[in-house]
Design an enzyme around this catalytic site. Structure first.
Site, PDB file in Angstrom:
ATOM      1  N   ARG A 253     -13.298 -18.681 -75.399  1.00  9.03           N
ATOM      2  CA  ARG A 253     -14.737 -18.776 -75.128  1.00  9.03           C
ATOM      3  C   ARG A 253     -15.042 -20.177 -74.601  1.00  9.03           C
ATOM      4  O   ARG A 253     -14.496 -21.168 -75.097  1.00  9.03           O
ATOM      5  CB  ARG A 253     -15.559 -18.529 -76.398  1.00  9.03           C
ATOM      6  CG  ARG A 253     -15.756 -17.065 -76.735  1.00  9.03           C
ATOM      7  CD  ARG A 253     -16.636 -16.333 -75.726  1.00  9.03           C
ATOM      8  NE  ARG A 253     -16.834 -14.930 -76.072  1.00  9.03           N
ATOM      9  CZ  ARG A 253     -16.082 -13.921 -75.621  1.00  9.03           C
ATOM     10  NH1 ARG A 253     -15.073 -14.147 -74.801  1.00  9.03           N
ATOM     11  NH2 ARG A 253     -16.338 -12.675 -75.971  1.00  9.03           N
TER      12      ARG A 253
ATOM     13  N   GLU B 290     -21.927 -18.866 -68.786  1.00  4.55           N
ATOM     14  CA  GLU B 290     -21.564 -17.864 -67.765  1.00  4.55           C
ATOM     15  C   GLU B 290     -22.785 -17.074 -67.316  1.00  4.55           C
ATOM     16  O   GLU B 290     -23.655 -16.786 -68.123  1.00  4.55           O
ATOM     17  CB  GLU B 290     -20.515 -16.919 -68.354  1.00  4.55           C
ATOM     18  CG  GLU B 290     -19.232 -17.661 -68.697  1.00  4.55           C
ATOM     19  CD  GLU B 290     -18.203 -16.783 -69.415  1.00  4.55           C
ATOM     20  OE1 GLU B 290     -18.401 -15.556 -69.499  1.00  4.55           O
ATOM     21  OE2 GLU B 290     -17.211 -17.337 -69.883  1.00  4.55           O
TER      22      GLU B 290
ATOM     23  N   HIS C 276     -14.073 -14.820 -65.749  1.00  2.00           N
ATOM     24  CA  HIS C 276     -13.981 -14.057 -67.008  1.00  2.00           C
ATOM     25  C   HIS C 276     -13.400 -12.648 -66.774  1.00  2.00           C
ATOM     26  O   HIS C 276     -14.091 -11.644 -66.968  1.00  2.00           O
ATOM     27  CB  HIS C 276     -15.357 -13.967 -67.681  1.00  2.00           C
ATOM     28  CG  HIS C 276     -15.275 -13.647 -69.153  1.00  2.00           C
ATOM     29  ND1 HIS C 276     -16.167 -14.129 -70.073  1.00  2.00           N
ATOM     30  CD2 HIS C 276     -14.409 -12.885 -69.867  1.00  2.00           C
ATOM     31  CE1 HIS C 276     -15.867 -13.676 -71.282  1.00  2.00           C
ATOM     32  NE2 HIS C 276     -14.787 -12.910 -71.177  1.00  2.00           N
TER      33      HIS C 276
HETATM   34  P1  NAP Z   1      -8.359 -12.877 -83.687  1.00  2.00           P
HETATM   35  O1  NAP Z   1      -7.187 -11.988 -83.893  1.00  2.00           O
HETATM   36  O2  NAP Z   1      -9.467 -12.840 -84.684  1.00  2.00           O
HETATM   37  O3  NAP Z   1      -7.819 -14.386 -83.571  1.00  2.00           O
HETATM   38  C1  NAP Z   1      -8.625 -15.505 -83.621  1.00  2.00           C
HETATM   39  C2  NAP Z   1      -7.819 -16.648 -84.209  1.00  2.00           C
HETATM   40  O4  NAP Z   1      -8.592 -17.850 -84.141  1.00  2.00           O
HETATM   41  C3  NAP Z   1      -7.443 -16.429 -85.652  1.00  2.00           C
HETATM   42  O5  NAP Z   1      -6.062 -16.586 -85.800  1.00  2.00           O
HETATM   43  C4  NAP Z   1      -8.201 -17.511 -86.424  1.00  2.00           C
HETATM   44  O6  NAP Z   1      -7.386 -18.000 -87.492  1.00  2.00           O
HETATM   45  C5  NAP Z   1      -8.429 -18.570 -85.355  1.00  2.00           C
HETATM   46  N1  NAP Z   1      -9.637 -19.334 -85.623  1.00  2.00           N
HETATM   47  C6  NAP Z   1     -10.890 -18.871 -85.855  1.00  2.00           C
HETATM   48  N2  NAP Z   1     -11.733 -19.885 -86.111  1.00  2.00           N
HETATM   49  C7  NAP Z   1     -10.992 -21.017 -86.056  1.00  2.00           C
HETATM   50  C8  NAP Z   1     -11.292 -22.392 -86.260  1.00  2.00           C
HETATM   51  N3  NAP Z   1     -12.524 -22.820 -86.577  1.00  2.00           N
HETATM   52  N4  NAP Z   1     -10.292 -23.292 -86.122  1.00  2.00           N
HETATM   53  C9  NAP Z   1      -9.041 -22.886 -85.821  1.00  2.00           C
HETATM   54  N5  NAP Z   1      -8.699 -21.596 -85.618  1.00  2.00           N
HETATM   55  C10 NAP Z   1      -9.666 -20.670 -85.747  1.00  2.00           C
HETATM   56  O7  NAP Z   1      -9.029 -12.610 -82.289  1.00  2.00           O
HETATM   57  P2  NAP Z   1      -8.342 -12.105 -80.916  1.00  2.00           P
HETATM   58  O8  NAP Z   1      -8.374 -10.636 -80.838  1.00  2.00           O
HETATM   59  O9  NAP Z   1      -7.049 -12.805 -80.767  1.00  2.00           O
HETATM   60  O10 NAP Z   1      -9.436 -12.687 -79.876  1.00  2.00           O
HETATM   61  C11 NAP Z   1      -9.680 -14.070 -79.828  1.00  2.00           C
HETATM   62  C12 NAP Z   1     -10.839 -14.404 -78.909  1.00  2.00           C
HETATM   63  O11 NAP Z   1     -10.459 -14.267 -77.543  1.00  2.00           O
HETATM   64  C13 NAP Z   1     -12.073 -13.507 -79.019  1.00  2.00           C
HETATM   65  O12 NAP Z   1     -12.885 -13.859 -80.116  1.00  2.00           O
HETATM   66  C14 NAP Z   1     -12.765 -13.727 -77.680  1.00  2.00           C
HETATM   67  O13 NAP Z   1     -13.689 -14.794 -77.789  1.00  2.00           O
HETATM   68  C15 NAP Z   1     -11.632 -14.135 -76.760  1.00  2.00           C
HETATM   69  N6  NAP Z   1     -11.386 -13.125 -75.707  1.00  2.00           N
HETATM   70  C16 NAP Z   1     -11.560 -13.475 -74.387  1.00  2.00           C
HETATM   71  C17 NAP Z   1     -11.306 -12.525 -73.408  1.00  2.00           C
HETATM   72  C18 NAP Z   1     -11.470 -12.858 -71.968  1.00  2.00           C
HETATM   73  O14 NAP Z   1     -11.737 -11.950 -71.184  1.00  2.00           O
HETATM   74  N7  NAP Z   1     -11.296 -14.101 -71.553  1.00  2.00           N
HETATM   75  C19 NAP Z   1     -10.917 -11.233 -73.761  1.00  2.00           C
HETATM   76  C20 NAP Z   1     -10.755 -10.925 -75.086  1.00  2.00           C
HETATM   77  C21 NAP Z   1     -10.991 -11.886 -76.067  1.00  2.00           C
HETATM   78  P3  NAP Z   1      -8.060 -18.613 -88.834  1.00  2.00           P
HETATM   79  O15 NAP Z   1      -9.100 -17.624 -89.273  1.00  2.00           O
HETATM   80  O16 NAP Z   1      -6.897 -18.789 -89.768  1.00  2.00           O
HETATM   81  O17 NAP Z   1      -8.647 -19.924 -88.446  1.00  2.00           O
HETATM   82  C1  8YV Z   2     -15.039  -8.820 -72.056  1.00  2.35           C
HETATM   83  C2  8YV Z   2     -14.157 -10.463 -73.809  1.00  2.35           C
HETATM   84  O1  8YV Z   2     -15.072  -9.286 -70.748  1.00  2.35           O
HETATM   85  O2  8YV Z   2     -13.479  -8.877 -75.424  1.00  2.35           O
HETATM   86  C3  8YV Z   2     -13.950  -9.993 -75.203  1.00  2.35           C
HETATM   87  O3  8YV Z   2     -14.240 -10.784 -76.118  1.00  2.35           O
HETATM   88  O4  8YV Z   2     -14.490 -11.589 -73.580  1.00  2.35           O
HETATM   89  C4  8YV Z   2     -13.897  -9.557 -72.680  1.00  2.35           C
HETATM   90  O5  8YV Z   2     -12.918  -8.612 -72.980  1.00  2.35           O
HETATM   91  C5  8YV Z   2     -16.408  -8.943 -72.562  1.00  2.35           C
HETATM   92  O6  8YV Z   2     -16.517  -8.824 -73.910  1.00  2.35           O
HETATM   93  C6  8YV Z   2     -17.278  -7.888 -71.880  1.00  2.35           C
HETATM   94  O7  8YV Z   2     -18.581  -8.162 -72.123  1.00  2.35           O
END
Ligand code: NAP
Ligand code: 8YV
Length: 326
Positions: free
Chosen positions: A235, A264, A282
């Site tokens: 993010r 964004e 994104h």
């Molecule tokens: P997840 O499995 O919940 O992993 C998040 C990790 O972040 C956890 O291991 C957590 O560990 C760590 N974390 C949370 N708060 C923290 C803090 N304050 N300091 C250090 N570490 C911290 O989530 P995920 O499925 O991998 O997704 C992660 C993120 O990717 C989503 O929340 C979203 O924002 C982003 N994302 C972006 C896209 C894109 O299109 N660019 C797509 C999908 C997701 P701890 O709880 O032990 O700290």
């Molecule tokens: C999507 C994402 O683009 O899953 C997320 O957290 O950032 C992306 O997969 C977004 O959520 C669609 O609004």
């Protein structure tokens, strides 16, 4: 899941993946409004809304305008745009779309890393502009993945999928989370700055929360060092964007690859002008295949909830809420 509940009204504010909207329309009574604004829905309709499917911001005031609301199904694994704490306090379930997008987002992260380090988008432009024929070979990239030490900020589902890929690429891996993941072979750093000091390639895939807000700041970028590469696929809020622009301008780090931004879809011109920034709009999960899987999970959560089976993928803030009785 095919259970139809045409007596249940599901509100869809703003855009939603059409596959999700079509499935909601088949199983429920769907009401669509242009955006998440309580002024766009009359009191009578608002009083019938029991579920919501959203890929937009949902704040406390909007939640409070829907007295019978039971569940908000968020399109995306990151649900920073939904006030889940407020929903939880009101006994309203919030769901997200984990797992179904993990591998796609990890693929995108690796693509962005390679683009950033080996300058592939710029090399392609060189060819398309006829410069290969006119000026000769594209210059050698100053950076390489070879010998790089990667650090992952947010070793969760996507972080681990990125780590597995980086292992195959021969990079060493370390990470920072609030909690050490015992079963992992990678070096754990209890602080983000400690991780940045230990690596030269920092990949942020942490969620956007109060505790990660601007966590990647000037000090972290300085610790990463002049050969440092920063990748953000998590993010935009997790980074101090102005500090990042300064660091890229002044050689504090070498380069950055960004899929997410602070505000964004607005990307500052200062970032666009930087030759050492590789920028994507994104697109982490943005394939037809994965977005359809996310759409299905949004609707599966609604159907499961209104069948009395509870949510499929509840978020932590609302996981305590019991299934609704049927
Ligand atoms: P997840 O499995 O919940 O992993 C998040 C990790 O972040 C956890 O291991 C957590 O560990 C760590 N974390 C949370 N708060 C923290 C803090 N304050 N300091 C250090 N570490 C911290 O989530 P995920 O499925 O991998 O997704 C992660 C993120 O990717 C989503 O929340 C979203 O924002 C982003 N994302 C972006 C896209 C894109 O299109 N660019 C797509 C999908 C997701 P701890 O709880 O032990 O700290
Ligand atoms: C999507 C994402 O683009 O899953 C997320 O957290 O950032 C992306 O997969 C977004 O959520 C669609 O609004």
């Amino acid at each position: 899941m095919t259970d139809a509940r045409h007596d249940v009204t599901i509100l869809v504010p703003g855009r939603l993946h059409e596959h999700a909207a079509n499935r909601i329309d088949k199983s429920f009574r769907i009401v669509r409004i242009e955006r998440a604004d309580a002024g766009l829905i009359d009191a009578e309709t608002a009083g019938t809304v029991r579920g919501m499917a959203a890929m937009t911001g949902i704040n406390a005031a909007f939640i409070d305008a829907l007295p019978k609301l039971e569940i908000i199904a968020n399109f995306g694994v990151g649900y920073d745009a939904v006030d889940a704490k407020h929903a939880g306090a009101r006994g309203i379930m919030v769901t997200n779309t984990p797992d179904v997008l993990t591998e796609e987002v990890a693929d995108t992260a690796l693509g962005l890393l390679i683009n950033t380090v080996r300058e592939l988008p710029k090399a392609e432009q060189w060819l398309r502009q006829g410069r290969w024929e006119k000026d000769g070979h594209y210059p050698l990239s100053q950076a390489t993945l070879r010998g790089r030490r990667a650090g992952i900020f947010g070793m969760g589902r996507i972080g681990l999928a990125i780590a597995r890929r980086l292992e195959a690429f021969g990079l060493s891996i370390a990470y920072h989370n609030r909690r050490k993941v015992e079963e992992l072979p990678y070096a754990y750093h209890p602080t983000l700055i400690g991780l940045a000091e230990a690596v030269d390639t920092l990949i942020s895939v942490a969620p956007g929360t109060a505790s990660t807000d601007k966590a990647v700041n000037a000090a972290v970028l300085k610790a990463l060092g002049p050969d440092g590469v920063f990748i953000n696929i998590g993010r935009g809020s997790t980074v101090d964007q102005d500090a990042l622009i300064d660091a890229l301008k002044n050689g504090v780090i070498r380069a950055a690859g960004l899929d997410v931004f602070a505000d964004e879809p607005r990307v500052p011109q200062a970032l666009i002008d930087l030759p050492n920034a590789s920028l994507l709009p994104h697109v982490g999960s943005a394939s037809v295949h994965t977005r359809r899987a996310m759409a299905d999970l949004v609707v599966d959560n609604l159907i499961s909830w209104f069948s009395g089976k509870g949510p499929v993928t509840p978020v932590a803030e609302t996981a305590h809420i019991p299934p609704r009785p049927i």
